[in-house]
Design an enzyme around this catalytic site. Structure first.
Site, mmCIF file in Angstrom:
data_model
loop_
_atom_site.group_PDB
_atom_site.id
_atom_site.type_symbol
_atom_site.label_atom_id
_atom_site.label_comp_id
_atom_site.label_asym_id
_atom_site.label_seq_id
_atom_site.Cartn_x
_atom_site.Cartn_y
_atom_site.Cartn_z
ATOM 1 N N HIS A 306 0.859 -1.188 0.000
ATOM 2 C CA HIS A 306 0.000 0.000 0.000
ATOM 3 C C HIS A 306 0.894 1.236 0.000
ATOM 4 O O HIS A 306 1.959 1.238 0.606
ATOM 5 C CB HIS A 306 -0.884 0.015 1.258
ATOM 6 C CG HIS A 306 -2.048 0.939 1.153
ATOM 7 N ND1 HIS A 306 -1.945 2.285 1.397
ATOM 8 C CD2 HIS A 306 -3.331 0.717 0.791
ATOM 9 C CE1 HIS A 306 -3.127 2.847 1.222
ATOM 10 N NE2 HIS A 306 -3.986 1.928 0.848
ATOM 11 N N ASP A 364 -7.968 -5.416 0.110
ATOM 12 C CA ASP A 364 -8.393 -6.223 -1.037
ATOM 13 C C ASP A 364 -8.009 -7.680 -0.919
ATOM 14 O O ASP A 364 -8.456 -8.509 -1.709
ATOM 15 C CB ASP A 364 -7.790 -5.631 -2.321
ATOM 16 C CG ASP A 364 -8.332 -4.236 -2.568
ATOM 17 O OD1 ASP A 364 -7.538 -3.289 -2.647
ATOM 18 O OD2 ASP A 364 -9.573 -4.098 -2.606
HETATM 19 C C1 SDX Z 1 -6.247 0.200 -2.710
HETATM 20 O O1 SDX Z 1 -4.462 4.660 -1.833
HETATM 21 C C2 SDX Z 1 -5.373 4.053 -1.215
HETATM 22 O O2 SDX Z 1 -5.758 4.398 -0.118
HETATM 23 C C3 SDX Z 1 -5.964 2.882 -1.966
HETATM 24 C C4 SDX Z 1 -6.976 2.028 -1.203
HETATM 25 C C5 SDX Z 1 -8.236 2.810 -0.904
HETATM 26 O O3 SDX Z 1 -8.968 2.418 0.040
HETATM 27 O O4 SDX Z 1 -8.539 3.748 -1.663
HETATM 28 O O5 SDX Z 1 -6.421 1.585 0.027
HETATM 29 C C6 SDX Z 1 -7.401 0.821 -2.009
HETATM 30 O O6 SDX Z 1 -6.005 0.556 -3.826
HETATM 31 C C7 SDX Z 1 -5.375 -0.789 -1.969
HETATM 32 C C8 SDX Z 1 -4.144 -1.268 -2.825
HETATM 33 C C9 SDX Z 1 -4.664 -2.347 -3.775
HETATM 34 N N1 SDX Z 1 -3.580 -2.710 -4.774
HETATM 35 C C10 SDX Z 1 -3.000 -3.900 -4.715
HETATM 36 O O7 SDX Z 1 -3.159 -4.722 -3.804
HETATM 37 C C11 SDX Z 1 -2.085 -4.161 -5.911
HETATM 38 C C12 SDX Z 1 -0.756 -4.763 -5.420
HETATM 39 N N2 SDX Z 1 -0.024 -3.678 -4.699
HETATM 40 C C13 SDX Z 1 0.975 -2.949 -5.445
HETATM 41 O O8 SDX Z 1 0.616 -2.702 -6.800
HETATM 42 C C14 SDX Z 1 1.488 -1.734 -4.672
HETATM 43 O O9 SDX Z 1 1.764 -2.160 -3.404
HETATM 44 C C15 SDX Z 1 0.647 -0.468 -4.590
HETATM 45 C C16 SDX Z 1 0.269 0.038 -5.934
HETATM 46 C C17 SDX Z 1 -0.580 -0.697 -3.774
HETATM 47 C C18 SDX Z 1 1.496 0.591 -3.892
HETATM 48 O O10 SDX Z 1 2.574 0.823 -4.698
HETATM 49 P P1 SDX Z 1 3.637 2.009 -4.382
HETATM 50 O O11 SDX Z 1 3.294 2.708 -3.126
HETATM 51 O O12 SDX Z 1 3.808 2.819 -5.604
HETATM 52 O O13 SDX Z 1 4.915 1.205 -4.025
HETATM 53 P P2 SDX Z 1 5.963 0.660 -5.067
HETATM 54 O O14 SDX Z 1 5.271 0.116 -6.265
HETATM 55 O O15 SDX Z 1 6.989 1.723 -5.260
HETATM 56 O O16 SDX Z 1 6.568 -0.575 -4.266
HETATM 57 C C19 SDX Z 1 7.634 -0.401 -3.345
HETATM 58 C C20 SDX Z 1 8.428 -1.711 -3.451
HETATM 59 C C21 SDX Z 1 8.868 -2.039 -4.867
HETATM 60 O O17 SDX Z 1 10.038 -2.852 -4.774
HETATM 61 P P3 SDX Z 1 11.517 -2.108 -4.872
HETATM 62 O O18 SDX Z 1 11.488 -1.288 -6.155
HETATM 63 O O19 SDX Z 1 11.636 -1.272 -3.637
HETATM 64 O O20 SDX Z 1 12.472 -3.273 -4.926
HETATM 65 O O21 SDX Z 1 7.600 -2.817 -3.058
HETATM 66 C C22 SDX Z 1 7.411 -3.694 -4.173
HETATM 67 C C23 SDX Z 1 7.781 -2.927 -5.416
HETATM 68 O O22 SDX Z 1 8.238 -3.802 -6.415
HETATM 69 N N3 SDX Z 1 6.010 -4.073 -4.149
HETATM 70 C C24 SDX Z 1 5.541 -5.318 -4.357
HETATM 71 C C25 SDX Z 1 4.158 -5.220 -4.173
HETATM 72 N N4 SDX Z 1 3.815 -3.965 -3.890
HETATM 73 C C26 SDX Z 1 4.962 -3.254 -3.880
HETATM 74 N N5 SDX Z 1 6.161 -6.467 -4.657
HETATM 75 C C27 SDX Z 1 5.372 -7.565 -4.799
HETATM 76 N N6 SDX Z 1 4.016 -7.566 -4.639
HETATM 77 C C28 SDX Z 1 3.391 -6.416 -4.321
HETATM 78 N N7 SDX Z 1 2.065 -6.389 -4.151
#
Ligand code: SDX
Length: 429
Positions: A306, A364
């Site tokens: 998140h 989720d």
């Molecule tokens: C919702 O914003 C809100 O409040 C949203 C929400 C709401 O109520 O409105 O809470 C609802 O959207 C919840 C989130 C639902 N999405 C998912 O579950 C999709 C999977 N999650 C990822 O896509 C991700 O975690 C995000 C999009 C939710 C957040 O991404 P960020 O904050 O942009 O973080 P990032 O992509 O920069 O990740 C940081 C690191 C990265 O690795 P490094 O580059 O540091 O090596 O964490 C890794 C990412 O690769 N990473 C994951 C991951 N999420 C982040 N690796 C594997 N699986 C994951 N799910």
């Protein structure tokens, strides 16, 4: 307000900015005069360090895993209150007393029907259209029907538009479901509470009487409460930006639905269930965890991570408890998908890759299992999210419109394209 100042040095020049304090949470540096002072912009794609507005509605402490709506913790609202009470709180800033609650419920109840002309809109969609595509289209079309509430500068018109949206979203969502499964629409019933009415509109058929299970209705209502609002997430920011131009409120909500649909946002509940189904059995979890860590593999652990929570999403804990309640009530506690989810969560929470990045289950992760058990197909999961989030979008839209300092949102950019060059005639290219 603090008397603290932030100083920024660019070359030989030094610029000073006010530091503002909220009631809780990080201070902000007010850089609204930066461009005028320094001819520079800030650069923050994804807004990881940017506050886009001042708000008094919802507060998240991502490190502590805390979510407050007008100061009330989400777990207390979800356990002790109900969704319409939370709607009132988000819109008005205080929990309703008995009379206020009765009036609010009555007003919502008497706005659940759609203009009959709107039912014809559905027949324009293919039966296999994704229900979120139907939601974007039909909710946007509401802006063509209510010309008595388009003057957003009039407080009473803003409120009637807000009540209509909260009241009509379950009816539209249920119709989107019925349309895709080829069953006749079921009208709303004023003798049923909000969640029971929605379940009845989704699952009743003319051929027989349908009794709503009160345990499942309570779970549905709690799921709505958990999804009601969440600070300046992507879809809420979309609604605020659309509304900042003075656009029709129904059209702004349709823009929010479009943004929520993405798998990185509200579409993650559908994607998380599809992921758990693809994993299938507990012994395949290590293979998928390795894929999630592999930068060359686009696979992400859906329902994990998140932007704000770097601890457990407090909604996920309540969601998990609701999942167990629903499965117990339905007698299918041996759902293999649940076994995969619980084992995946356990392993990931002990894995350094996820722990070091603060990746925990979000709302989720469990919602898909619960909604599937309630009888919804996966493509309806984000529709339910948009139904519940409508009140949050409206409350934030209303707060923005009522802000005397409000102006149209218009971000700038770092331009890296070609500089001025003369037109090249066709025979010279
Ligand atoms: C919702 O914003 C809100 O409040 C949203 C929400 C709401 O109520 O409105 O809470 C609802 O959207 C919840 C989130 C639902 N999405 C998912 O579950 C999709 C999977 N999650 C990822 O896509 C991700 O975690 C995000 C999009 C939710 C957040 O991404 P960020 O904050 O942009 O973080 P990032 O992509 O920069 O990740 C940081 C690191 C990265 O690795 P490094 O580059 O540091 O090596 O964490 C890794 C990412 O690769 N990473 C994951 C991951 N999420 C982040 N690796 C594997 N699986 C994951 N799910």
């Amino acid at each position: 307000m603090t008397d603290q100042k932030a100083t920024l040095n660019i070359g030989k020049e030094s610029y000073e900015f006010e530091v503002r304090q909220g009631s809780v949470g990080p201070d902000v540096i007010d850089i609204s005069s930066l461009y005028k002072q320094s001819d520079c912009f800030t650069f923050d794609p994804g807004f990881t360090s940017t506050a886009s507005c001042e708000s008094a509605i919802t507060y998240i402490d991502g490190d502590a895993g805390v979510l407050l709506h007008r100061g009330y913790p989400i777990d207390e609202l979800a356990e002790n209150g109900d969704f319409l009470e939370t709607c009132y709180l988000l819109l008005h800033g205080e929990l309703p007393n008995k009379d206020q609650k009765a009036d609010f419920v009555d007003r919502v109840t008497h706005h659940t029907m759609l203009h009959d002309q709107m039912t014809k809109l559905f027949s324009g969609f293919r039966r296999d259209a994704h229900p979120m595509a139907v939601m974007v289209g039909v909710v946007g079309a509401l802006s063509a029907f209510y010309h008595d509430s388009t003057d957003i500068t009039d407080e009473s018109q803003r409120m009637i538009a807000s009540m209509r949206m909260i009241a009509k979203m379950p009816t539209i969502a249920a119709m989107a479901h019925k349309y895709t499964v080829g069953q006749p629409f079921v009208f709303p019933r004023n003798d049923l509470d909000y969640a029971s009415n929605f379940l009845h509109m989704c699952f009743a058929v003319p051929a027989e009487d349908y009794q709503v299970n009160p345990v499942l209705a309570r779970a549905m209502d709690r799921i709505f409460t958990l999804h009601a609002d969440h600070e300046q997430n992507a879809s809420t920011s979309t609604v605020r930006l659309a509304g900042s131009s003075g656009a029709n409120p129904f059209a702004c909500i349709a823009a929010g639905i479009a943004c929520l649909w993405g798998p990185a946002h509200g579409g993650a509940n559908e994607a998380a269930l599809n992921m758990l189904t693809e994993i299938g059995t507990v012994d395949r979890i290590p293979e998928f965890l390795e894929r999630a860590k592999d930068k060359n593999d686009p696979f992400r652990l859906m329902g994990f991570g998140h932007r704000v929570y770097k601890n457990y999403d407090p909604r996920a804990k309540i969601m998990q408890k609701t999942t167990h309640e629903v499965l117990a009530e339905l007698g299918n506690t041996d759902d293999p998908i649940l076994d995969v989810a619980m084992e995946l969560e356990k392993i990931a929470l002990e894995d350094d890759y996820f722990k070091s990045r603060g990746l925990y289950p979000n709302i989720d992760f469990y919602s898909g299992i619960t909604l599937k058990a309630l009888g919804f197909p996966p493509e309806m999961f984000t529709v339910l999210f948009s139904l519940a989030r409508t009140v949050g979008w409206i409350a934030q839209w209303k707060e923005m419109i009522e802000d005397p300092k409000q102006k149209i949102g218009r971000p700038r950019q770092l331009y890296t394209g070609p500089t001025t060059r003369p037109y090249l005639p066709l025979d010279k290219r």
